[in-house]
Design a protein around this motif. Structure first.
Motif, PDB file in Angstrom:
ATOM      1  N   TRP A  41       0.833  -1.198   0.000  1.00 18.99           N
ATOM      2  CA  TRP A  41       0.000   0.000   0.000  1.00 18.99           C
ATOM      3  C   TRP A  41       0.874   1.258   0.000  1.00 18.99           C
ATOM      4  O   TRP A  41       1.985   1.277   0.548  1.00 18.99           O
ATOM      5  CB  TRP A  41      -0.924   0.033   1.207  1.00 18.99           C
ATOM      6  CG  TRP A  41      -2.005  -1.007   1.173  1.00 18.99           C
ATOM      7  CD1 TRP A  41      -2.199  -1.952   0.215  1.00 18.99           C
ATOM      8  CD2 TRP A  41      -3.028  -1.190   2.145  1.00 18.99           C
ATOM      9  NE1 TRP A  41      -3.277  -2.725   0.518  1.00 18.99           N
ATOM     10  CE2 TRP A  41      -3.824  -2.285   1.709  1.00 18.99           C
ATOM     11  CE3 TRP A  41      -3.369  -0.564   3.332  1.00 18.99           C
ATOM     12  CZ2 TRP A  41      -4.915  -2.749   2.414  1.00 18.99           C
ATOM     13  CZ3 TRP A  41      -4.460  -1.025   4.039  1.00 18.99           C
ATOM     14  CH2 TRP A  41      -5.220  -2.103   3.582  1.00 18.99           C
ATOM     15  N   ARG A  45      -2.887   5.465   1.552  1.00 17.59           N
ATOM     16  CA  ARG A  45      -3.798   4.371   1.900  1.00 17.59           C
ATOM     17  C   ARG A  45      -3.507   3.843   3.301  1.00 17.59           C
ATOM     18  O   ARG A  45      -4.427   3.532   4.064  1.00 17.59           O
ATOM     19  CB  ARG A  45      -3.664   3.250   0.871  1.00 17.59           C
ATOM     20  CG  ARG A  45      -4.730   2.170   0.987  1.00 17.59           C
ATOM     21  CD  ARG A  45      -4.576   1.149  -0.110  1.00 17.59           C
ATOM     22  NE  ARG A  45      -5.569   0.088  -0.004  1.00 17.59           N
ATOM     23  CZ  ARG A  45      -5.597  -0.986  -0.792  1.00 17.59           C
ATOM     24  NH1 ARG A  45      -4.684  -1.125  -1.754  1.00 17.59           N
ATOM     25  NH2 ARG A  45      -6.525  -1.915  -0.629  1.00 17.59           N
ATOM     26  N   TYR A 109     -11.922   3.002  -0.443  1.00 15.98           N
ATOM     27  CA  TYR A 109     -10.571   3.273  -0.923  1.00 15.98           C
ATOM     28  C   TYR A 109      -9.538   2.383  -0.229  1.00 15.98           C
ATOM     29  O   TYR A 109      -8.588   1.905  -0.852  1.00 15.98           O
ATOM     30  CB  TYR A 109     -10.228   4.747  -0.698  1.00 15.98           C
ATOM     31  CG  TYR A 109      -8.821   5.116  -1.104  1.00 15.98           C
ATOM     32  CD1 TYR A 109      -8.480   5.262  -2.444  1.00 15.98           C
ATOM     33  CD2 TYR A 109      -7.836   5.304  -0.137  1.00 15.98           C
ATOM     34  CE1 TYR A 109      -7.186   5.592  -2.811  1.00 15.98           C
ATOM     35  CE2 TYR A 109      -6.544   5.641  -0.501  1.00 15.98           C
ATOM     36  CZ  TYR A 109      -6.219   5.780  -1.842  1.00 15.98           C
ATOM     37  OH  TYR A 109      -4.940   6.100  -2.199  1.00 15.98           O
ATOM     38  N   ARG A 112     -10.956  -1.707  -0.889  1.00 11.81           N
ATOM     39  CA  ARG A 112     -11.135  -2.052  -2.300  1.00 11.81           C
ATOM     40  C   ARG A 112     -12.082  -3.249  -2.450  1.00 11.81           C
ATOM     41  O   ARG A 112     -13.205  -3.230  -1.979  1.00 11.81           O
ATOM     42  CB  ARG A 112      -9.773  -2.335  -2.956  1.00 11.81           C
ATOM     43  CG  ARG A 112      -8.751  -1.232  -2.741  1.00 11.81           C
ATOM     44  CD  ARG A 112      -9.016  -0.010  -3.563  1.00 11.81           C
ATOM     45  NE  ARG A 112      -8.143   1.083  -3.220  1.00 11.81           N
ATOM     46  CZ  ARG A 112      -6.938   1.295  -3.762  1.00 11.81           C
ATOM     47  NH1 ARG A 112      -6.469   0.451  -4.669  1.00 11.81           N
ATOM     48  NH2 ARG A 112      -6.228   2.344  -3.395  1.00 11.81           N
ATOM     49  N   GLY A 113     -11.603  -4.313  -3.092  1.00 11.50           N
ATOM     50  CA  GLY A 113     -12.467  -5.463  -3.369  1.00 11.50           C
ATOM     51  C   GLY A 113     -12.901  -6.251  -2.157  1.00 11.50           C
ATOM     52  O   GLY A 113     -13.909  -6.969  -2.202  1.00 11.50           O
TER      53      GLY A 113
END
Length: 397
Positions: A41, A45, A109, A112-113
């Motif tokens: 990251w 993030r 953010y 994510r998935g």
């Protein structure tokens, strides 16, 4: 007698890892994979992840949820009185919705998935998205009193209250109670079914044998002397009898209006009321509460076990990272750490301090832990042993 010698195949087939060990290994694997992912990251993030995972952010979100529920209450009260919502109330709703939207974007953010793997996060995403859509539709329609628009407004208000479920992920005690309620739901449903069958049985009995007595008392003018307009109709049908029994024996109301006067005037009806009381209130309800309590305790045990497994997985991940940091603190590459190096690392290396806190070690505990591990009194300890001994100390707690 034939003796079967043990073989490696038999040994392998007879040994199976316990479910608890499998769960712990799986949580360790997930924690390790998460750590590997975090290593890729960027700084933005990572900083945002630390912010949304902090206790201060959780408490702020709890306050926002509480404020949201209060705003919904004020809106519903205004609607019930036939008043329009004041401008400041609408503005507060827009601000709260905007803050929810920012929080949702931040978590999307960071995760994510993996965001939608958690059911509560998926529910929160659905609620906020629908709330935004409904808000846009309602504010774009000029006639607010149209029935479809009012239905959308009411649906939006109900959905806002569902966000309070997010608080269960913030407060462990609330999580325990909600988990216990979920585990006990099946028992509650069967308990309600048992009570319904008992009430139905006694209602049939009351229609056949108690209603004639009620009718006799009505012909004598007995009910006209009492402030009970419903008494002559209490057992005219099974449905009315069930309603009467639920009111008297489950809710505990109406004894002075019906049961007591009937037993005083016609003592032969007393066994009926006593049997209903014993079978429903004293027997079924107490059995019901005991079964629900037992299921709630089972749920608490499961939740505590899952929490222990999660903490163990986090501890294992922290141990691996702690070993890497100890290598960084060992500037002379001697393989040993002194107390001054540990103290300096705790003061200057924020991640080192955070990892020790995960292991329940505060700054005031450093000297005690160091002296316990420095058995030979040399003033230095091998950092490999430092990490291993911390793990052993944690396991013996």
């Amino acid at each position: 007698m034939e003796v079967v010698e043990p073989t490696m195949a038999n040994a392998r087939s007879s040994w199976r890892p316990s479910p608890q060990k499998n769960a712990i290994d799986e949580m360790r694997r997930k924690a390790h994979l998460e750590r590997l992912q975090r290593s890729t990251w960027g700084p933005t993030r990572l900083a945002l992840s630390k912010f949304v995972s902090s206790s201060a952010f959780d408490m702020s979100l709890s306050a926002l949820i509480f404020l949201n529920v209060l705003l919904v209450i004020l809106e519903v009260n205004n609607t019930a009185r036939g008043n329009t919502s004041p401008t400041w109330l609408s503005a507060c709703n827009f601000i709260v919705l905007f803050l929810y939207f920012l929080e949702l974007c931040a978590r999307l953010y960071v995760l994510r998935g993996t965001f939608f793997r958690d059911r509560l996060r998926a529910l929160d995403f659905t609620v906020i998205t629908l709330d935004i859509i409904i808000t846009i539709i309602v504010n774009s329609v000029t006639v607010r009193s149209a029935m479809p628009v009012m239905v959308l407004v009411r649906v939006a208000r109900v959905m806002k209250v569902t966000r309070a479920m997010r608080m269960m992920t913030i407060f462990p005690e609330l999580h325990f109670m909600l988990t216990g309620m979920w585990y006990a739901m099946k028992t509650i449903l069967w308990g309600v079914a048992l009570l319904a069958m008992l009430i139905c049985f006694w209602a049939i009995f009351a229609v056949l044998f108690i209603q004639p007595v009620v009718e006799d008392l009505e012909r004598e003018g007995y009910w006209a002397q009492l402030p009970c307009d419903r008494c002559p109709q209490t057992f005219v049908s099974v449905e009315m009898a069930m309603l009467t029994l639920v009111q008297q024996f489950i809710m505990g109301e109406g004894w002075d209006d019906l049961a007591t006067p009937m037993m005083e005037k016609r003592p032969e009806t007393a066994p009926f009321f006593i049997l209903v009381l014993v079978s429903t209130t004293l027997a079924a309800l107490n059995l019901f509460m005991g079964a629900v309590l037992e299921r709630a305790m089972e749920a608490r045990a499961v939740t505590l076990r899952q929490e222990a497994q999660r903490k163990d997985a986090n501890f294992q991940d922290a141990s691996r990272r702690l070993y890497t940091i100890c290598q960084e603190l060992d500037t002379d590459r001697s393989g040993f750490l002194t107390f001054s190096e540990l103290k300096a690392g705790f003061d200057r290396h924020s991640e080192f301090a955070d990892l020790l806190k995960v292991m329940d070690i505060e700054e005031r505990d450093l000297e005690v832990v160091f002296n316990m591990l420095d058995a030979d009194g040399s003033g230095s300890i091998e950092y490999e042993e430092f990490v291993e001994q911390l793990h052993m100390m944690k396991d013996h707690e």
